[in-house]
Design an enzyme around this catalytic site. Structure first.
Site, PDB file in Angstrom:
ATOM      1  N   GLY A   9      51.192  62.507  30.776  1.00 50.48           N
ATOM      2  CA  GLY A   9      51.821  62.000  29.563  1.00 50.48           C
ATOM      3  C   GLY A   9      51.257  60.650  29.181  1.00 50.48           C
ATOM      4  O   GLY A   9      51.912  59.858  28.512  1.00 50.48           O
ATOM      5  N   THR A  11      49.146  59.731  27.055  1.00 47.18           N
ATOM      6  CA  THR A  11      48.835  59.448  25.658  1.00 47.18           C
ATOM      7  C   THR A  11      50.097  59.230  24.826  1.00 47.18           C
ATOM      8  O   THR A  11      50.006  58.935  23.632  1.00 47.18           O
ATOM      9  CB  THR A  11      48.018  60.592  25.035  1.00 47.18           C
ATOM     10  N   GLY A  12      51.265  59.368  25.433  1.00 48.08           N
ATOM     11  CA  GLY A  12      52.521  59.163  24.726  1.00 48.08           C
ATOM     12  C   GLY A  12      52.908  57.691  24.691  1.00 48.08           C
ATOM     13  O   GLY A  12      52.200  56.827  25.214  1.00 48.08           O
ATOM     14  N   GLY A  75      58.986  58.401  35.186  1.00 47.56           N
ATOM     15  CA  GLY A  75      59.608  57.639  34.116  1.00 47.56           C
ATOM     16  C   GLY A  75      60.169  58.534  33.030  1.00 47.56           C
ATOM     17  O   GLY A  75      60.783  58.056  32.081  1.00 47.56           O
ATOM     18  N   THR A  76      59.957  59.835  33.179  1.00 38.92           N
ATOM     19  CA  THR A  76      60.463  60.802  32.200  1.00 38.92           C
ATOM     20  C   THR A  76      61.974  60.906  32.280  1.00 38.92           C
ATOM     21  O   THR A  76      62.557  60.908  33.363  1.00 38.92           O
ATOM     22  CB  THR A  76      59.836  62.189  32.448  1.00 38.92           C
ATOM     23  N   SER A  77      62.603  61.020  31.128  1.00 42.62           N
ATOM     24  CA  SER A  77      64.060  61.128  31.063  1.00 42.62           C
ATOM     25  C   SER A  77      64.511  62.532  31.461  1.00 42.62           C
ATOM     26  O   SER A  77      63.707  63.439  31.656  1.00 42.62           O
ATOM     27  CB  SER A  77      64.515  60.825  29.629  1.00 42.62           C
ATOM     28  N   HIS A 131      68.751  56.187  20.128  1.00 45.71           N
ATOM     29  CA  HIS A 131      67.297  56.161  20.225  1.00 45.71           C
ATOM     30  C   HIS A 131      66.708  56.641  18.908  1.00 45.71           C
ATOM     31  O   HIS A 131      67.407  57.235  18.084  1.00 45.71           O
ATOM     32  CB  HIS A 131      66.799  57.059  21.366  1.00 45.71           C
ATOM     33  N   LYS A 135      63.142  61.141  19.901  1.00 45.97           N
ATOM     34  CA  LYS A 135      63.469  61.366  21.311  1.00 45.97           C
ATOM     35  C   LYS A 135      63.986  62.781  21.486  1.00 45.97           C
ATOM     36  O   LYS A 135      64.929  63.211  20.799  1.00 45.97           O
ATOM     37  CB  LYS A 135      64.502  60.354  21.805  1.00 45.97           C
ATOM     38  N   GLY A 141      68.298  59.495  29.690  1.00 43.51           N
ATOM     39  CA  GLY A 141      68.335  59.331  31.141  1.00 43.51           C
ATOM     40  C   GLY A 141      69.065  58.070  31.555  1.00 43.51           C
ATOM     41  O   GLY A 141      69.741  58.036  32.589  1.00 43.51           O
ATOM     42  N   THR A 142      68.960  57.028  30.734  1.00 40.96           N
ATOM     43  CA  THR A 142      69.667  55.784  31.040  1.00 40.96           C
ATOM     44  C   THR A 142      71.170  55.989  30.974  1.00 40.96           C
ATOM     45  O   THR A 142      71.923  55.514  31.841  1.00 40.96           O
ATOM     46  CB  THR A 142      69.254  54.683  30.044  1.00 40.96           C
TER      47      THR A 142
END
Length: 248
Positions: A9, A11-12, A75-77, A131, A135, A141-142
């Protein structure tokens, strides 16, 4: 010796920030940049996999990295306690490390920890998170992590009061905490935790204004930790000492 990193991921939005931070770290080199549709056999040979893909792909990234004996920083949600519990046996059996960071912002992590510390003193708790409209997942996720921390902090007093949660407008319950998700243009990331009791309320608000600046300090802490981790670690609060009784 340089730690070779495969970034999924890359390039995101988040992946681009992570790569910029790693490029500034001594001893770390991004040797492969994968998209969410890349063949995960390309992870082979890396010393550390960092996942900044999408929720549907993230679990396959973690599984592929672990099966290849590579530590992974996620780090992905979209990783709830239940989802992490499902992958834990694989990580334990491989003897590798998997580090899940719902939010790299130090302010966000501190806000969630403070809300959890205050939660046992208030019978009601609700979360509103916002967000940008692009998204994919909700709740964030937070918000999921915050709700889980609140529930853990309230183990001795019981779940929060959440009346009428059978009505869809009352939000989605996460660990018994109602969570309300907004997806709209003009916002980056914002979370409010509202704690209420007889005659008073206490609100914790965190607002991300510039992601690259907000996430960089947390990424700098998480990358070296993940490279040497063993087992499962969830949340930046378990990498830094907030002094607030953070829970794994």
């Amino acid at each position: 010796m340089t730690t070779q990193v495969a970034l999924v991921g890359g390039t995101g939005k988040l992946g681009t920030i992570i790569r910029s931070v790693i490029d500034s770290l001594d001893g770390y080199d991004v040797v492969r940049v994968l998209t969410s549709s890349s063949d995960l056999s390309e992870l082979r040979g890396a010393d550390l996999v960092i996942d900044a893909s999408v929720p549907a792909v993230s679990i396959e990234v973690v599984r592929a990295a672990t099966e290849q004996g590579i530590n992974v920083l996620v780090g992905t949600s979209g990783w709830s306690q239940q989802r992490i519990a499902a992958i834990r046996p694989l990580v334990d059996a491989a003897g590798t490390g998997a580090v899940f960071i719902p939010n790299f912002s130090l302010g966000s992590v501190l806000g969630s920890a403070l809300a959890a510390a205050a939660a046992p003193f208030f019978p009601s708790a609700e979360i509103i998170e916002a967000h940008r409209e692009t998204k994919i997942d909700s709740p964030s996720g937070t918000a999921v992590r915050t709700a889980e921390l609140i529930a853990a902090a309230r183990e001795s007093v019981g779940p929060v009061l959440a009346p009428h949660v059978d009505q869809r407008a009352r939000g989605q319950q996460v660990a018994a905490v109602p969570v309300h998700s907004l997806r709209r243009p003009g916002v980056v990331a914002k979370q409010e935790v509202i704690l209420s009791g007889p005659g008073e309320s206490l609100t914790f608000v965190h607002d991300t204004v510039e992601p690259a600046l907000a996430y960089a300090p947390g990424i700098r802490l998480a990358v070296p930790f993940a490279a040497g981790a063993r087992g499962i670690t969830v949340g930046l609060e378990n990498i830094i000492d907030l002094g607030l009784g953070a829970r794994r």
